[in-house]
Design an enzyme around this catalytic site. Structure first.
Site, PDB file in Angstrom:
ATOM      1  CD  GLU A 223      12.540   0.489  10.391  1.00  0.00           C
ATOM      2  OE1 GLU A 223      12.918   1.275  10.653  1.00  0.00           O
ATOM      3  OE2 GLU A 223      12.489  -0.997  10.579  1.00  0.00           O
TER       4      GLU A 223
ATOM      5  CE  LYS B 161      -1.970   2.967   1.939  1.00  0.00           C
ATOM      6  NZ  LYS B 161      -1.739   4.309   1.382  1.00  0.00           N
TER       7      LYS B 161
ATOM      8  CD  GLU C 147       9.385  12.759  11.629  1.00  0.00           C
ATOM      9  OE1 GLU C 147       8.151  12.383  11.731  1.00  0.00           O
ATOM     10  OE2 GLU C 147      10.039  12.465  11.237  1.00  0.00           O
TER      11      GLU C 147
ATOM     12  CB  CYS D 145      12.555   9.140   8.921  1.00  0.00           C
ATOM     13  SG  CYS D 145      13.555   8.002   7.954  1.00  0.00           S
TER      14      CYS D 145
HETATM   15  N1  LIG Z   1      12.059   5.300  10.247  1.00  0.00           N
HETATM   16  C1  LIG Z   1      11.964   5.096   9.012  1.00  0.00           C
HETATM   17  O1  LIG Z   1      12.634   4.233   8.252  1.00  0.00           O
HETATM   18  C2  LIG Z   1      11.164   6.107   7.778  1.00  0.00           C
HETATM   19  C3  LIG Z   1      11.487   6.544   6.829  1.00  0.00           C
HETATM   20  C4  LIG Z   1      10.839   7.308   6.016  1.00  0.00           C
HETATM   21  C5  LIG Z   1       9.684   8.048   6.572  1.00  0.00           C
HETATM   22  N2  LIG Z   1       9.308   7.586   7.876  1.00  0.00           N
HETATM   23  C6  LIG Z   1       8.293   8.585   8.572  1.00  0.00           C
HETATM   24  O2  LIG Z   1       7.198   8.561   7.976  1.00  0.00           O
HETATM   25  C7  LIG Z   1       6.463   9.942   8.081  1.00  0.00           C
HETATM   26  C8  LIG Z   1       6.195  10.641   6.958  1.00  0.00           C
HETATM   27  O3  LIG Z   1       5.432   9.780   6.157  1.00  0.00           O
HETATM   28  P1  LIG Z   1       3.886   9.903   6.103  1.00  0.00           P
HETATM   29  O4  LIG Z   1       3.081  11.355   6.199  1.00  0.00           O
HETATM   30  O5  LIG Z   1       3.478   9.255   4.620  1.00  0.00           O
HETATM   31  O6  LIG Z   1       3.359   9.077   7.274  1.00  0.00           O
HETATM   32  P2  LIG Z   1       1.847   8.526   7.427  1.00  0.00           P
HETATM   33  O7  LIG Z   1       2.164   7.755   8.786  1.00  0.00           O
HETATM   34  O8  LIG Z   1       0.771   9.403   7.558  1.00  0.00           O
HETATM   35  O9  LIG Z   1       1.547   7.464   6.577  1.00  0.00           O
HETATM   36  C9  LIG Z   1       2.488   6.440   5.978  1.00  0.00           C
HETATM   37  C10 LIG Z   1       1.471   5.270   5.547  1.00  0.00           C
HETATM   38  O10 LIG Z   1       0.693   4.944   6.239  1.00  0.00           O
HETATM   39  C11 LIG Z   1      -0.614   4.899   5.733  1.00  0.00           C
HETATM   40  N3  LIG Z   1      -1.683   4.879   6.692  1.00  0.00           N
HETATM   41  C12 LIG Z   1      -2.139   6.017   7.123  1.00  0.00           C
HETATM   42  N4  LIG Z   1      -3.097   5.729   7.949  1.00  0.00           N
HETATM   43  C13 LIG Z   1      -3.157   4.566   8.266  1.00  0.00           C
HETATM   44  C14 LIG Z   1      -3.895   3.656   8.894  1.00  0.00           C
HETATM   45  N5  LIG Z   1      -4.763   4.162   9.928  1.00  0.00           N
HETATM   46  N6  LIG Z   1      -3.556   2.166   8.907  1.00  0.00           N
HETATM   47  C15 LIG Z   1      -2.836   1.839   8.026  1.00  0.00           C
HETATM   48  N7  LIG Z   1      -2.030   2.746   7.085  1.00  0.00           N
HETATM   49  C16 LIG Z   1      -2.421   4.059   7.373  1.00  0.00           C
HETATM   50  C17 LIG Z   1      -0.646   5.895   4.662  1.00  0.00           C
HETATM   51  O11 LIG Z   1      -1.564   5.925   3.821  1.00  0.00           O
HETATM   52  C18 LIG Z   1       0.842   5.775   4.128  1.00  0.00           C
HETATM   53  O12 LIG Z   1       0.943   4.651   3.061  1.00  0.00           O
HETATM   54  C19 LIG Z   1       7.386  10.740   9.275  1.00  0.00           C
HETATM   55  O13 LIG Z   1       7.012  10.586  10.372  1.00  0.00           O
HETATM   56  C20 LIG Z   1       8.817  10.037   8.802  1.00  0.00           C
HETATM   57  O14 LIG Z   1       9.658  10.130   9.942  1.00  0.00           O
HETATM   58  C21 LIG Z   1       9.955   7.060   8.822  1.00  0.00           C
END
Ligand SMILES: NC(=O)c1ccc[n+]([C@@H]2O[C@H](COP(=O)([O-])OP(=O)(O)OC[C@H]3O[C@@H](n4cnc5c(N)ncnc54)[C@H](O)[C@@H]3O)[C@@H](O)[C@H]2O)c1
Length: 500
Positions: A267, A191, A398, A301
């Site tokens: 992550e 997804k 963040e 991140c």
């Molecule tokens: N630690 C790592 O390796 C790493 C790497 C990249 C990004 N990030 C983190 O990701 C975040 C930014 O990305 P984002 O805004 O896309 O994050 P997000 O958590 O909003 O979304 C991530 C994914 O989760 C899905 N999602 C949202 N709600 C959901 C739910 N209720 N159930 C299941 N899936 C759901 C989204 O559609 C998307 O595909 C930042 O906090 C960043 O630090 C972490």
């Protein structure tokens, strides 16, 4: 800060977006509901394409395909060498199509096209090759058991995996998750983030071209609260591998626990300290500190978003940071002169600007930047705040944008304490020529990745993940493969069975 006015058409022919449907069981299909959503180009706020909006019904179909492919299909039953060869072909296709994939990510995510073509895509291919090489080296151990019993462990694929990925590195995230799961012999449903669905769909057809059987990789585009949530709570999914925000990570874990108690790997977010000691060469370290926050427009991140500078070099270092921002080019990601493209979407753009307002209101000093560019698109100036205190929102939360919080410190003990005073524990940078200090700080910081005199030093062999609210389990390295494997212990008496 310099504005780029590059005419992208003169640099690159934008590809026509061909893949807008869900990819289930080896085919591109419409969503069951027929609904679609727009994916927007953050450079100009125009619609790139309408994408099929998958929801629970589509997740059900995708999981059914993955389940069938796992329970009865060839992929888990191929010899490891056969899996390896298909994955190597997949990696070759990634390289052959690097330009088109980089262009899709530049349009969808605002990522620099040149960096995508020369860094993101080659590193994605490298990840795939690394796990292809691991596919035929997955083995258990022999066990020394008592009472004349011989035992061994088998490492078996965990089953159907749900991968949920964010928008900041659509290409690398896809391969970082899919590569090890393929090597393990799993099948999967991916997804992608709703902001950046294009490259995942492109990858799905490359995998098919490489010989990955139908049903092994399924891609359901759509929203997190519908498609993502349905994947996490699905009874036939055996594992969720999630990368995203800490907030959503909590929901993912809850849904997994309340359904079939599937294991999850998380992550999550970060607020990484970049610590600079007095003994460094300011001319060399200041540019690295700026890359630490501005790379990928701060949508990283592990961005070094809290810069701690020791008092002896503080003034000189800060002066250098400001000088660097003056030559920093914000502009069209297709323009080879640009250093920074637009934030991924309107929501993220507004979020970054609202944090800048918080910083001003809380009393931090806005040293440079602080504004959106006066043009269409979601461009934000590189922004530096000084006089930031640990309790301020810009030091704690963040931001995920080009906003740096600069803080002064005196002693090693002080900076360790302050660097650790965050809910996150993803990464940290330590810049010093003093080995004792480097060792002390790197052992004292509670984070999953420490970079000493370097930053963003990624490698497929280097496990990557967080402590505390930054998550658990690891991507990359052999740890990134083992999370897609189950351990089965087998025991049998060597001679006559005393049980029979
Ligand atoms: N630690 C790592 O390796 C790493 C790497 C990249 C990004 N990030 C983190 O990701 C975040 C930014 O990305 P984002 O805004 O896309 O994050 P997000 O958590 O909003 O979304 C991530 C994914 O989760 C899905 N999602 C949202 N709600 C959901 C739910 N209720 N159930 C299941 N899936 C759901 C989204 O559609 C998307 O595909 C930042 O906090 C960043 O630090 C972490």
């Amino acid at each position: 800060m310099v504005k780029s006015n590059g005419n992208l058409e003169s640099h690159f022919q934008i590809p026509k977006v061909k893949f807008t449907k869900l990819f289930i069981n080896g085919e591109f299909v419409d969503s069951v509901s027929g609904n679609t959503f727009e994916t927007i180009d953050p450079r100009n706020e125009e619609v790139i394409a309408r994408i099929a909006e998958g929801d629970k019904a589509d997740i059900d179909l995708a999981v059914k395909a993955a389940r069938e492919a796992f329970d009865n299909g060839p992929w888990p039953r191929l010899s490891p060498m056969e899996r390896r060869n298909i994955m190597l072909k997949f990696a070759d296709l990634i390289i052959e199509n690097a330009e088109e994939i980089a262009a899709l990510d530049a349009m969808d995510a605002g990522k620099l096209f040149a960096a995508g073509k020369t860094m993101d895509i080659p590193s994605a291919a490298q990840f795939m090759r690394y796990y292809a090489g691991a596919a035929d080296k997955i083995h258990g151990t022999t066990l020394k058991m008592s009472r004349d019993i011989q035992g061994y462990t088998l490492l078996e694929p965990i089953g159907v995996v749900g991968h949920i990925i964010p928008w900041n590195f659509p290409t690398q995230m896809f391969v970082m998750k899919v590569g090890p799961a393929l090597a393990a012999g799993c099948t999967m449903v991916v997804k992608p983030a709703e902001q950046t669905p294009l490259s995942a769909l492109y990858y799905a057809q490359l995998a098919k071209q490489a010989g990955v059987p139908d049903g092994v990789i399924n891609v359901v585009t759509g929203f997190g609260s519908t498609a993502g949530a349905a994947l996490c709570s699905h009874m036939d999914v055996d594992k969720i591998s999630f990368t995203g925000s800490t907030e959503v990570g909590r929901l993912v874990m809850q849904a997994a626990a309340l359904s079939n108690l599937k294991p999850v790997s998380l992550e999550l977010g970060g607020k990484s300290p970049f610590i600079v000691f007095d003994d460094v060469d300011v001319e060399k370290v200041a540019p690295l500190a700026m890359i630490g926050i501005l790379f990928n427009k701060g949508e990283v991140c592990v961005a070094g978003s809290r810069l701690f500078i020791q008092e002896g070099i503080y003034d000189k270092f800060v002066k250098k940071l400001v000088e660097i921002t003056k030559t920093w080019v914000v502009g069209d990601p297709f323009d080879p002169n640009s250093h920074q493209g637009p934030q991924v979407d309107k929501k993220q753009f507004e979020r970054v600007l609202s944090y800048i307002e918080h910083g001003k209101r809380e009393g931090a000093t806005l040293l440079t930047g602080g504004n959106a560019l006066d043009r269409k698109g979601y461009f934000v100036e590189p922004t530096i705040f000084t006089d930031v205190e640990d309790h301020m929102i810009i030091a704690k939360e963040e931001i995920f944008g080009p906003v740096l919080s600069v803080m002064k410190f005196k002693t090693v003990e002080e900076v360790i304490k302050r660097a650790n005073c965050t809910q996150y524990g993803l990464a940290a940078g330590v810049m010093t020529n003093n080995l004792n200090i480097a060792n002390t700080v790197s052992r004292s910081i509670r984070a999953g990745v420490i970079w000493i005199n370097c930053y963003f030093a990624f490698d497929p062999d280097c496990p990557y993940g967080g402590y505390k609210s930054s998550g658990f389990e690891r991507d990359l390295g052999m740890e990134g493969l083992h999370k897609y494997l189950q351990v089965k212990s087998v025991a049998t008496p060597i001679y006559n069975s005393p049980w029979l």
